[in-house]
Scaffold this motif. Structure first.
Motif, short mmCIF file in Angstrom:
data_model
loop_
_atom_site.label_atom_id
_atom_site.label_comp_id
_atom_site.label_asym_id
_atom_site.label_seq_id
_atom_site.Cartn_x
_atom_site.Cartn_y
_atom_site.Cartn_z
N ALA A 6 38.97 5.70 -27.70
CA ALA A 6 39.58 5.42 -29.00
C ALA A 6 38.62 4.70 -29.93
O ALA A 6 38.55 5.00 -31.13
N LEU A 7 37.86 3.75 -29.38
CA LEU A 7 36.87 3.04 -30.22
C LEU A 7 35.79 3.99 -30.72
O LEU A 7 35.31 3.85 -31.85
N ASP A 8 35.41 4.97 -29.89
CA ASP A 8 34.42 5.96 -30.33
C ASP A 8 34.93 6.74 -31.54
O ASP A 8 34.16 7.13 -32.43
N VAL A 9 36.24 6.99 -31.58
CA VAL A 9 36.83 7.69 -32.73
C VAL A 9 36.59 6.89 -34.00
O VAL A 9 36.19 7.43 -35.04
N ILE A 11 34.30 4.56 -34.45
CA ILE A 11 32.85 4.49 -34.72
C ILE A 11 32.38 5.77 -35.39
O ILE A 11 31.65 5.74 -36.39
N ASN A 12 32.80 6.91 -34.86
CA ASN A 12 32.37 8.21 -35.41
C ASN A 12 32.90 8.45 -36.82
O ASN A 12 32.32 9.22 -37.58
N ASN A 13 34.01 7.79 -37.15
CA ASN A 13 34.57 7.91 -38.50
C ASN A 13 34.01 6.87 -39.47
O ASN A 13 34.49 6.74 -40.60
N ASP A 17 31.31 -0.63 -36.37
CA ASP A 17 29.96 -0.67 -35.80
C ASP A 17 30.05 -0.88 -34.29
O ASP A 17 31.00 -1.49 -33.81
N ARG A 18 29.03 -0.40 -33.57
CA ARG A 18 29.06 -0.53 -32.11
C ARG A 18 29.04 -2.00 -31.68
O ARG A 18 29.66 -2.36 -30.68
#
Length: 555
Positions: A6-9, A11-13, A17-18
């Motif tokens: 979910a966090l990658d979603v 980040i990708n949007n 920030d990581r």
């Protein structure tokens, strides 16, 4: 829902920030809050609906609210109750010529859609709703885990008794489903152990969650042997042998998570008592930053594991997190230029880059034998699962004297007691003084549930038991858990460590050489600034992390 996915979603949007994502992951680990709540706390989203709208956009679905929504009965009938509970799926509508539209607890898991398609024979399409709303609607329309358990118990109750050892029923569908449900429920509740205990007139099944035991609905007593035999089959144990203790291991996949269970059977008056130690690798964070250590202790451990030689020991009772602490420390030095070896009984966590050896005394692979072999493997650091005998202790000392850093555990009541234990095992005091770097005493106390945390005034009796003068408290606030659904009405959610660190400085080395009693060592360490387990517990009470009852129980 997998928080990392979910966090990658986000980040990708471009919404995160990581570096912030790592802070959010740490905060979830510390607070026990949901991801969407933590994102609100960090100001990433303004309301829960914002989170679910982002997820809906990601999977190409529409976000809907399930508050006060109930689908027609014919739609509910298209998704069997067992499938709804198993996959966390709630049917919304059925469109002729298209398929079934559902909401999932985890809409980011594509495998669930495929599984539902196979189970129902229908094409599956998604709506997205808040996971807590999906869970609530499944429970209301189909019944929750208790209803699923009752269905299975009714099936089990109708089974007849077969062979005495339960071998006939061990592979019966209701027994298989029941054992799977027991394991799934344990993982869901984040239980550390499952206890199967046969008695004359009842068969108890209990979970240990955050150090406390809770009983679940038991199956019929006449099927105790069948359920236990099923567990033994899964663990690769001999189901025909019921007279001697046995050990086994179950490795299974639950969703995307790998779960490892150590199984032990013990013959009793009314059958075999079985304990399954659950090692859910996804729920354990082997990282020092996530262990809630004090800054001073964190810095000390980092410095210690980077030393070229010596012995560092963690002490405490079974289940106090000793191995987790040592592995987290070892990961700090798990680099390409370090050779790391571990000897464990059994290997609890698989970590890339570390050579791990399981102890197997039945074939002569003992701690002393493995440690002797380690010294010929040119290691930089060695982890010994437990120093439990003279040979192991002597070889550990030898390894430390010949330029290796040794990490290990001992079962003692406090940090100073480790010194006495080493000497009782035959280690010469002057050798121990020359090699021992430090001893960390550790306990795990339950933390107050953040959802129902409330201030209260403890009785003077409790305060006096803790060694606190009520007259000197001033405006100090105390907290307890008011009990809510989030913490299964216990008032606690999660655990954290309390510690005492015996740093072996020159004054302590001198006392070790003189072979003084452990109480003298402890008093000297306190004079030199050591915080005891009780004092660290009191500090955590004052900070609102835990309760007086928990600290009294473990210190």
């Amino acid at each position: 829902m997998n928080n990392e996915v979910a966090l990658d979603v986000f980040i990708n949007n471009g919404m995160l920030d990581r570096s912030v994502a790592r802070d959010i992951t740490d905060e979830i680990s510390n607070s026990g809050k949901e991801l969407w709540e933590t994102l609100m706390d960090f100001g990433i989203i303004g309301a829960p609906e914002d989170f679910w709208n982002v997820i809906a956009t990601e999977v190409g679905a529409q976000y809907i609210s399930l508050v006060d929504f109930t689908p027609p009965q014919d739609v509910l009938d298209r998704l069997p109750a067992a499938q709804a509970r198993l996959h966390g799926a709630f049917p919304i509508e059925y469109r002729e010529g298209e398929g079934l539209y559902v909401c999932l607890e985890d809409p980011l898991n594509p495998q669930t859609v495929d599984d539902l398609r196979v189970a129902t024979g229908l094409d599956i399409y998604l709506y997205v709703a808040a996971d807590y709303e999906v869970r609530a609607r499944i429970t209301e329309c189909y019944g929750g885990a208790e209803a699923a358990m009752n269905d299975l118990l009714n099936e089990l109750d109708s089974m007849s008794v077969g062979s005495q050892d339960g071998a006939d029923e061990a592979n019966a569908a209701p027994v298989i489903k029941f054992v799977n449900l027991v394991i799934l429920q344990a993982i869901k509740e984040k239980a550390s152990d499952i206890h199967l205990e046969p008695f004359e007139k009842e068969f108890k099944i209990r979970y240990r969650v955050d150090g406390a035991l809770y009983e679940m609905a038991p199956p019929p007593v006449h099927l105790a042997n069948s359920v236990i035999s099923r567990v033994k089959v899964m663990a690769g144990m001999n189901i025909a042998e019921r007279r001697v203790p046995q050990d086994g291991r179950i490795v299974m996949k639950v969703g995307d998570a790998g779960v490892d269970m150590r199984v032990n059977s013990l013959p009793t008056q009314y059958g075999e008592s079985v304990v399954m130690r659950v090692l859910d690798r996804n729920s354990v964070s082997l990282n020092l930053d996530n262990l809630n250590l004090s800054p001073q202790l964190h810095e000390y451990i980092i410095d210690t594991v980077n030393k070229p030689n010596g012995i560092f020991v963690v002490t405490g009772p079974t289940g106090s997190g000793k191995t987790t602490t040592l592995y987290a420390a070892l990961r700090e030095v798990n680099t390409e230029d370090s050779k790391l070896l571990t000897a464990e009984d059994p290997v609890e966590y698989d970590i890339d880059g570390i050579v791990q050896v399981p102890i197997n005394e039945a074939i002569g692979v003992t701690f002393p034998r493995v440690l002797r072999a380690f010294l010929r493997q040119d290691p930089d650091r060695i982890l010994v699962g437990e120093i439990r005998d003279t040979d192991t202790a002597q070889i550990a000392i030898q390894a430390a004297l010949t330029g290796h850093l040794v990490l290990s555990t001992l079962h003692t009541n406090d940090a100073a007691g480790a010194v006495t234990r080493f000497i009782d095992m035959g280690v010469q005091p002057f050798l121990l003084a020359a090699t021992l770097l430090g001893v960390l005493g550790q306990r795990l106390v339950r933390t107050i549930c953040p959802y129902c945390k409330t201030p209260y005034r403890p009785s003077n009796t409790l305060l006096n038991q803790l060694g606190i003068n009520p007259a000197l408290l001033g405006g100090q606030q105390f907290f307890t858990g008011a009990r809510c659904d989030k913490c299964a009405n216990t008032g606690y959610k999660g655990r954290k460590g309390i510690h005492e660190l015996l740093n072996v400085t020159d004054p302590i080395k001198e006392l070790i050489t003189q072979n003084v009693p452990s109480i003298v060592l402890k008093q000297k360490a306190i004079e030199l600034g050591m915080t005891t387990l009780r004092e660290d517990g009191i500090q955590n009470i004052f900070e609102g992390n835990t309760t007086i009852e928990e600290v009294l129980k473990y210190t």
